[in-house]
Write an enzyme that holds these catalytic residues in place. Sequence first.
Site, PDB file in Angstrom:
ATOM      1  N   LYS A 129       9.006 -25.057  10.113  1.00 39.65           N
ATOM      2  CA  LYS A 129       8.012 -24.044   9.768  1.00 39.65           C
ATOM      3  C   LYS A 129       6.639 -24.527  10.230  1.00 39.65           C
ATOM      4  O   LYS A 129       6.227 -25.642   9.925  1.00 39.65           O
ATOM      5  CB  LYS A 129       8.017 -23.792   8.258  1.00 39.65           C
ATOM      6  CG  LYS A 129       7.373 -22.487   7.840  1.00 39.65           C
ATOM      7  CD  LYS A 129       7.652 -22.187   6.376  1.00 39.65           C
ATOM      8  CE  LYS A 129       7.085 -20.826   5.986  1.00 39.65           C
ATOM      9  NZ  LYS A 129       7.364 -20.492   4.580  1.00 39.65           N
TER      10      LYS A 129
ATOM     11  N   GLU B  79      15.825 -12.939  -7.984  1.00 40.06           N
ATOM     12  CA  GLU B  79      15.093 -12.342  -9.101  1.00 40.06           C
ATOM     13  C   GLU B  79      16.013 -11.933 -10.249  1.00 40.06           C
ATOM     14  O   GLU B  79      15.695 -12.156 -11.421  1.00 40.06           O
ATOM     15  CB  GLU B  79      14.301 -11.132  -8.605  1.00 40.06           C
ATOM     16  CG  GLU B  79      13.167 -11.466  -7.662  1.00 40.06           C
ATOM     17  CD  GLU B  79      13.603 -11.652  -6.218  1.00 40.06           C
ATOM     18  OE1 GLU B  79      12.754 -12.019  -5.385  1.00 40.06           O
ATOM     19  OE2 GLU B  79      14.799 -11.413  -5.917  1.00 40.06           O
TER      20      GLU B  79
ATOM     21  N   ARG C 278      14.132  -5.619  -8.094  1.00 42.64           N
ATOM     22  CA  ARG C 278      15.494  -6.047  -7.790  1.00 42.64           C
ATOM     23  C   ARG C 278      16.227  -6.539  -9.035  1.00 42.64           C
ATOM     24  O   ARG C 278      17.441  -6.750  -9.005  1.00 42.64           O
ATOM     25  CB  ARG C 278      15.444  -7.165  -6.745  1.00 42.64           C
ATOM     26  CG  ARG C 278      14.511  -6.844  -5.589  1.00 42.64           C
ATOM     27  CD  ARG C 278      14.265  -8.040  -4.724  1.00 42.64           C
ATOM     28  NE  ARG C 278      15.106  -7.987  -3.551  1.00 42.64           N
ATOM     29  CZ  ARG C 278      15.221  -8.977  -2.674  1.00 42.64           C
ATOM     30  NH1 ARG C 278      14.573 -10.097  -2.867  1.00 42.64           N
ATOM     31  NH2 ARG C 278      15.987  -8.850  -1.628  1.00 42.64           N
TER      32      ARG C 278
END
Length: 642
Positions: free
Chosen positions: A289, A377, A405
């Site tokens: 990243k 979640e 969600r």
Amino acid sequence: MKEDNKDNILKRIKYPDELRKLPVEQLPEVCDELRADILKELSVNPGHLASSLGAVEMTVALHYVFNTPYDRLVWDVGHQAYGHKILTGRLDSFCTNRKLGGLRPFPSPEESEYDSFMCGHASNSISAALGMAVAARQTGHDDRHVVAIIGDGAMSGGLAFEGLNNVSTTPNDMIIILNDNNMSIDRSVGGMKQYLLRLNTSETYNKLRYKAAKWLHSNGMLDDERRKGIIRLSNALKSAISHQQNIFEGMNIRYFGPFDGHNVVELVRTLRQLKEMKGPKLLHLHTIKGHGYAPAEKSATIWHAPGKFDLDTGQRIKTEDGTEPAKFQDVFGNTLLELAKENKRIVGVTPAMPTGCSLNIMMKEMPERTFDVGIAEGHAVTFSGGMAKDGLQPFCNIYSAFAQRAYDNIIHDVAILNLPVVICLDRAGLVGEDGATHHGAFDMAALRPVPNITLASPMNEHELRRLMYTAQLPGKGTFVIRYPRGRGVLADWHCPLEEVKVGTGRKLRDGDDIAVLSVGPVGNNVVKAVEMIENDAKSASGGSGISVAHYDMRFVKPLDENLLKEVAAKFKHVITVEDGVREGGFGSAVIEWMEDKGQHLDIVRLGLPDHFVEHGTVAQLQSIVGIDAEGIRRTIKETFRK
């Protein structure tokens, strides 16, 4: 990396067709230029930096090998797709990314035919790509290739596993690319992360197996059923020899990798091989990243979305002087730690956002009492419910848009039993440049009908602290607190922790003509609007002002019935203001209460309209939907003239 080659190869690539005309040897140079362009643009127009830098080579290789947009690239976690945008006709307009009226913050089919699907939230790529692969077969597009690109921790999401399970049993030839950078926004956590770190398969083995399968198929010796049988046998033999079970091949998904995700020439060669293979395949890439920009590689979390920065020095440019009010998330984080020191039952939970929601403050001092569960979640809520059932007091912090969600988990695993879980919805209301996928627009309307839930929103930082203190007191049950992204309004956020009686609001100002009822921080816009009206009256020669009463209701559920009775008895005109959808939200709750009591008042509801609000600054968007100070002022005057 070259500093600025926008006038060289990249500027000649308007669409992937031009990219495919280049010799493969030039692709590293394209990657350098693409990375330089992303850095240059994001240094002055902030966005998601580190993820897109890490996906540059993969992006170039995908568009080089596949016939996009006919072939489908389905991105997961769209903040890794800036390179994709630039290569697909948006180079010249990339400077408008995330700006009002400019490019959307995440890929969207409404913006470009190259954007196959919406991807603001994590973990949906495999399911969507499988749907497209099935649709291709059933609509006569058997030559269409479908590729799902999943990464940045999204493989930990439950939807990704549901998709994998279906991929393994549904006829398809799709490719799943796992962009494994050991990151989401914060460092990835959980067993999947550890598994991917250990996973390794021989590239030589995969080459030999591919050649053998191709020869057998060309000689009529390998139909689909035999192929699956051979895959199961070879998986079993390989597992026995290596003493390691490959979770993907255990699901009859051919696994290749891990490969270096920054070797674009090798990626092209590998993708060309996988492109013609039958059946589902997973290509595992190791990437970094922030690759190619040292500051981002060193601190990927900070450089996920760093704001403006000096491209040469890597210094982030501060736009504030340190005297501003604290961010709501930091008030949450510090207050939670303060409460946890006194209440030993308190634990903190977040789905992959400890830094974003400031749970990292408690995590640093009490790591054994804080839990980052990854991008999950629904699990975060049910996990909190399990802890609450057996005596703990969880504070489960989820961004409002992501909590959508977990709706069933909130109802089925927490509210039905009225478990003492405090669900803190960060980023509630309009969030700004992240746009429609990230606005916390629906939480009040969605949660208001659910029994056993207390739903509150603080107007300022002191109110947030008091509501958090109240929520963890005995007997409060399931308690939801929503608050916005960004800074509060108070110079000193610290205050004594005092109980707020559930279902009580505050009359901030008395008046005679119009009552304005607000909930949450948008009430500060009401304060400004009333001040503007007062100033209008002072400046008008001989003009009479409008006498406005302002009530901060605090609670969407239960409503303060005493305040509503007062309003019904005194006022004919009422305005409700909320930073959430009008349909079914706070204003609707007020209308329902008045109707049930036989009160027929003129009630005007201000809030988000019945369409998705796009991206822009919070101030711009509040102005557009009419909940900024000027919009509220205008509505008050129009209502008074009736």
